[in-house]
Design a protein around this motif. Structure first.
Motif, mmCIF file in Angstrom:
data_model
loop_
_atom_site.group_PDB
_atom_site.id
_atom_site.type_symbol
_atom_site.label_atom_id
_atom_site.label_comp_id
_atom_site.label_asym_id
_atom_site.label_seq_id
_atom_site.Cartn_x
_atom_site.Cartn_y
_atom_site.Cartn_z
ATOM 1 N N HIS A 192 66.930 -7.340 -42.921
ATOM 2 C CA HIS A 192 65.451 -6.924 -43.076
ATOM 3 C C HIS A 192 65.810 -5.820 -43.063
ATOM 4 C CE1 HIS A 192 61.066 -5.291 -43.326
ATOM 5 N NE2 HIS A 192 62.042 -4.552 -42.353
ATOM 6 N N LYS A 522 65.522 -17.351 -44.209
ATOM 7 C CA LYS A 522 65.835 -15.840 -45.343
ATOM 8 C C LYS A 522 66.003 -16.867 -46.587
ATOM 9 C CE LYS A 522 65.982 -13.541 -41.844
ATOM 10 N NZ LYS A 522 67.707 -12.480 -42.398
ATOM 11 N N ASP A 525 63.566 -15.482 -49.310
ATOM 12 C CA ASP A 525 63.968 -14.414 -49.558
ATOM 13 C C ASP A 525 65.346 -14.149 -51.181
ATOM 14 O OD1 ASP A 525 65.339 -11.436 -49.721
ATOM 15 O OD2 ASP A 525 63.485 -11.256 -47.932
ATOM 16 N N THR A 534 59.201 -10.985 -49.143
ATOM 17 C CA THR A 534 60.054 -10.713 -48.723
ATOM 18 C C THR A 534 60.251 -10.742 -47.189
ATOM 19 O OG1 THR A 534 59.924 -8.746 -49.327
ATOM 20 C CG2 THR A 534 60.816 -8.201 -47.837
ATOM 21 N N TRP A 535 60.936 -11.625 -46.743
ATOM 22 C CA TRP A 535 61.057 -12.333 -45.463
ATOM 23 C C TRP A 535 60.978 -10.784 -44.101
ATOM 24 C CZ3 TRP A 535 63.588 -11.575 -40.264
ATOM 25 C CH2 TRP A 535 63.369 -12.318 -39.465
#
Length: 549
Positions: A192, A522, A525, A534-535
């Motif tokens: 992230h 993920k 994402d 969006t993670w």
């Protein structure tokens, strides 16, 4: 507004995986050799070190040998050397052995070990703490802190006790700031904060886009008469027809078999479900024969960096560095990335200690990038750089043959004068009207299973009354765009049943996010065709807790 407490360190490392822990150990080793006082901190978002670690794993000990030459005498969990190495080509009912003599020698697993990468990380954490490294599990780095000159100052952990609506609960506690002379980001795949750094500093301007696979794994207890410690098998072919990937079966310690399946995320059919392909693969006679009479004890999934040499971004920026899978160093043909991740952590640590010893801070650790280009990691990845693009372009049969030829040529010293390109995975999906839906067999509950039963075995847990960590840039896109165009593929590419479209039978479809199921892989994402998901990190300590994985 309550001010956050700040703690100063020489080196802060975000992520308690192999790269982060090895970087911490190496930094302390180098400091001790120079009689230098060095404070090192490791932040880990999982509830404990190893909780979020998922890998096959067959580990090449090359980096570990450099870091701790006597690791075999230190009660390491790596106790099962690879004794047999097989590669199977599967059709729907048959298994054909591919001769290992046709593969370059570096594809052999001689000298490697099979075991739990999570347990290895737990052991590495003990080695790090013995050297004075401070490790904080359950603390998720949620924010990058900046100096006035634009360099990285450190990170801040997320506040605890924030309700779903954003208000503070009675249990609220402010996050903690960790300031550092240098900050390493070892978040793993599609980190992230690493994403933000790559954008801010334009670190990927001179490389190809990163590409990915999704890896799914189960751990089984099998009957003693079927267990062959050190037996390693990889498969390719069935059940994948319009996608690339393959499976593995590793006989590990204590009568257990680790098995898994990976699907490259460049697949085109929006109806493909990597989870269901994995469950179908287990029904193949050669795989089923290993599992019959056994019991599944764990499940998990995570994304994998597949881009290799041409997708590695610039590794440094003022005040810090990307190490391990935050940058992407997986050798896809070898199905290994832990040893390369560890080595990058060591090289970054060397550069940071040199800088701190010279009384520098928050500048760019250019020595790390230079060391990488002279390292065996660079050479190993360059040798196989065209393998995945060739398979992607020409298919499993022809592409694998061409890839084998190029690997042999590179191994023999004939460096090829070209490097094939990688392309973003999210752009590869065809519209739903251009493909045929895939009908998967119903799980039998013995060999094959459903998603929710599987997620239960991952020990996934999140505080439900917290902001959803799977954020949508535009909440209308799943129903307004993705559903009519691709039949909202999030329902299928997610391996944990996080995403659902409900209400279609009444003509009022609604996109539902079951964030409590998220295993932090993920994939959403990466693969969402509208790049709308969006993670971000949830509250620290949440997510899976993988035992022996």
């Amino acid at each position: 507004m309550t001010e956050r407490e700040a703690m100063p360190y020489d080196l802060v490392i975000v992520g308690g995986g192999p790269a982060g822990l090895v970087a911490a150990i190496r930094a302390k080793q180098q400091a001790a050799e120079r009689d230098l006082e060095l404070s090192v901190c490791v932040l880990e978002k999982g509830s404990e070190i190893g909780a979020h670690i998922l890998s096959g794993a067959v580990l090449d000990p090359r980096a570990l040998d450099e870091l701790l030459p006597n690791w075999r005498d230190l009660d390491s969990p790596l106790t099962v050397p690879v004794t047999e190495n097989h590669h199977w080509i599967l059709t729907e009912t048959k298994s054909h052995e591919f001769p290992h003599a046709l593969m370059p020698p570096f594809m052999n697993n001689k000298g490697c070990y099979t075991g739990s990468l999570g347990n290895l990380c737990r052991w590495l954490a003990g080695q790090a703490e013995a050297l004075g490294v401070e490790i904080f599990p359950g603390f998720a780095a949620a924010e990058i802190l900046w100096n006035d000159d634009g360099s990285v100052k450190g990170v801040a952990t997320g506040d605890m006790g924030i309700a779903r609506d954003g208000t503070r609960k009675d249990s609220w506690q402010p996050g903690l700031e960790l300031h550092a002379k240098y900050t390493f980001f070892a978040e793993g795949v599609r980190g992230h904060l690493s994403k933000q750094l790559i954008r801010r500093y334009d670190l990927d301007k001179d490389c190809d886009p990163q590409i990915y696979g999704i890896g799914l794994k189960e751990l089984w207890d099998i009957p003693a008469e079927k267990h062959i410690p050190g037996h390693v098998a990889h498969t390719q072919g069935w059940p994948l027809t319009d996608a690339n990937g393959g499976g593995f079966i590793y006989h590990q310690a204590n009568g257990q078999v680790a098995l898994g399946f990976s699907v490259w995320l460049n697949y085109a059919n929006p109806y493909l479900s990597p989870f269901d392909e994995f469950q179908r693969w287990k029904t193949h006679p050669a795989i089923k024969a290993v599992l019959e009479g056994g019991r599944r004890v764990s499940y998990g999934a995570r994304a994998i960096n597949d881009g290799g040499w041409q997708s590695v971004p610039k590794l440094t920026f003022p005040g810090g560095a990307l190490i391990g899978c935050s940058a992407g160093f997986v050798n896809v043909p070898r199905i290994k990335g832990s040893h390369t991740a560890m080595k990058t952590g060591m090289m970054a640590a060397d550069a940071a200690v040199d800088a701190i010893a010279s009384q520098r801070s928050n500048d760019e650790l250019t020595a790390y990038g230079e060391a990488y280009k002279k390292s065996w990691v660079f050479d190993e990845l360059r040798m196989v750089r065209n393998t995945l693009p060739l398979v992607e372009k020409y298919g499993n049969l022809v592409g694998t043959g061409l890839a084998g030829v190029t690997m042999w040529m590179e191994y023999l010293g004939y460096t090829l004068p070209f490097t094939l390109k990688n392309h973003p995975d999210y752009k590869s999906l065809k519209k739903k009207n251009a493909v045929r839906p895939i009908v998967y067999p119903k799980p039998d509950g013995v060999i094959s299973f459903d998603k929710l039963t599987s997620v239960f075995l991952s020990n996934t847990n999140h505080e439900e009354d917290q902001p959803i960590h799977l954020t949508l840039k535009d909440p209308t896109i799943p129903i307004r765009v993705n559903l009519p165009e691709w039949d909202e593929p999030a329902q299928r590419y997610c391996p944990a049943g996080v995403y659902e479209v409900v209400g279609q039978d009444t003509g009022e479809p609604r996109f539902q996010i079951n964030a409590q199921n998220c295993v932090h892989c993920k994939t959403c994402d990466i693969k969402d065709p509208s790049q709308n998901i969006t993670w971000v990190v949830p509250e620290g300590g949440g997510g899976p807790n993988y035992p022996n994985m």
